[in-house]
Design a protein around this motif. Structure first.
Motif, PDB file in Angstrom:
ATOM      1  N   ASN A 105     -38.090  47.859 -39.014  1.00 32.22           N
ATOM      2  CA  ASN A 105     -38.974  46.823 -39.374  1.00 32.22           C
ATOM      3  C   ASN A 105     -39.446  46.775 -40.755  1.00 32.22           C
ATOM      4  O   ASN A 105     -39.340  45.512 -41.065  1.00 32.22           O
ATOM      5  CB  ASN A 105     -40.113  46.972 -38.288  1.00 32.22           C
ATOM      6  CG  ASN A 105     -39.800  47.098 -36.889  1.00 32.22           C
ATOM      7  OD1 ASN A 105     -38.761  46.931 -36.227  1.00 32.22           O
ATOM      8  ND2 ASN A 105     -40.954  47.005 -35.977  1.00 32.22           N
ATOM      9  N   THR A 106     -39.920  47.648 -41.295  1.00 32.30           N
ATOM     10  CA  THR A 106     -40.164  47.754 -42.738  1.00 32.30           C
ATOM     11  C   THR A 106     -39.167  47.323 -43.375  1.00 32.30           C
ATOM     12  O   THR A 106     -39.244  46.557 -44.371  1.00 32.30           O
ATOM     13  CB  THR A 106     -40.934  49.123 -43.024  1.00 32.30           C
ATOM     14  OG1 THR A 106     -41.927  49.427 -42.132  1.00 32.30           O
ATOM     15  CG2 THR A 106     -41.412  48.953 -44.378  1.00 32.30           C
ATOM     16  N   TYR A 119     -43.636  43.722 -37.366  1.00 39.20           N
ATOM     17  CA  TYR A 119     -44.257  44.268 -38.638  1.00 39.20           C
ATOM     18  C   TYR A 119     -45.375  43.264 -39.016  1.00 39.20           C
ATOM     19  O   TYR A 119     -46.447  43.847 -39.187  1.00 39.20           O
ATOM     20  CB  TYR A 119     -43.091  44.372 -39.757  1.00 39.20           C
ATOM     21  CG  TYR A 119     -43.649  44.838 -40.901  1.00 39.20           C
ATOM     22  CD1 TYR A 119     -43.729  46.227 -41.227  1.00 39.20           C
ATOM     23  CD2 TYR A 119     -44.171  44.100 -41.952  1.00 39.20           C
ATOM     24  CE1 TYR A 119     -44.210  46.762 -42.447  1.00 39.20           C
ATOM     25  CE2 TYR A 119     -44.497  44.571 -43.007  1.00 39.20           C
ATOM     26  CZ  TYR A 119     -44.789  45.900 -43.300  1.00 39.20           C
ATOM     27  OH  TYR A 119     -45.042  46.539 -44.508  1.00 39.20           O
TER      28      TYR A 119
END
Length: 95
Positions: free
Chosen positions: A20-21, A90
């Motif tokens: 996600n990051t 996120y």
């Protein structure tokens, strides 16, 4: 056995969070900052917002957006539904 399952779930969650990051950093971080609070380029902080998946999907489909619609549509056009969900998770987690 339950300890093993718990560790497996924790490991998968950690991998998903890292993904996600990574996607957010590649597609969104430059304009919104990794913390979602940068307004210098995007003009809008996204940290603390809600409903990111609906917004991102709308940008991709061309049914949502304001002044930055074309830029956002270009940024999310290549993302799969799973990647959109990852970015939304996120963003929704930013405070």
């Amino acid at each position: 056995m339950t300890k093993t399952i718990a560790l497996l779930i924790l490991g998968v969650s950690t991998i998903m969070a890292a993904n996600n990051t990574k996607i957010y950093g590649a597609k969104c971080g430059e304009c919104h900052g990794m913390d979602g609070k940068d307004t210098s380029i995007a003009g809008k902080a996204i940290a603390g917002g809600t409903g990111a998946l609906a917004k991102l999907t709308g940008y991709k489909n061309g049914t949502y957006g304001g002044a930055q619609k074309e830029i956002m549509q270009g940024n999310v056009a290549s993302l799969s539904d799973e990647e959109l969900k990852a970015v939304a998770e996120y963003v929704d987690g930013l405070k």
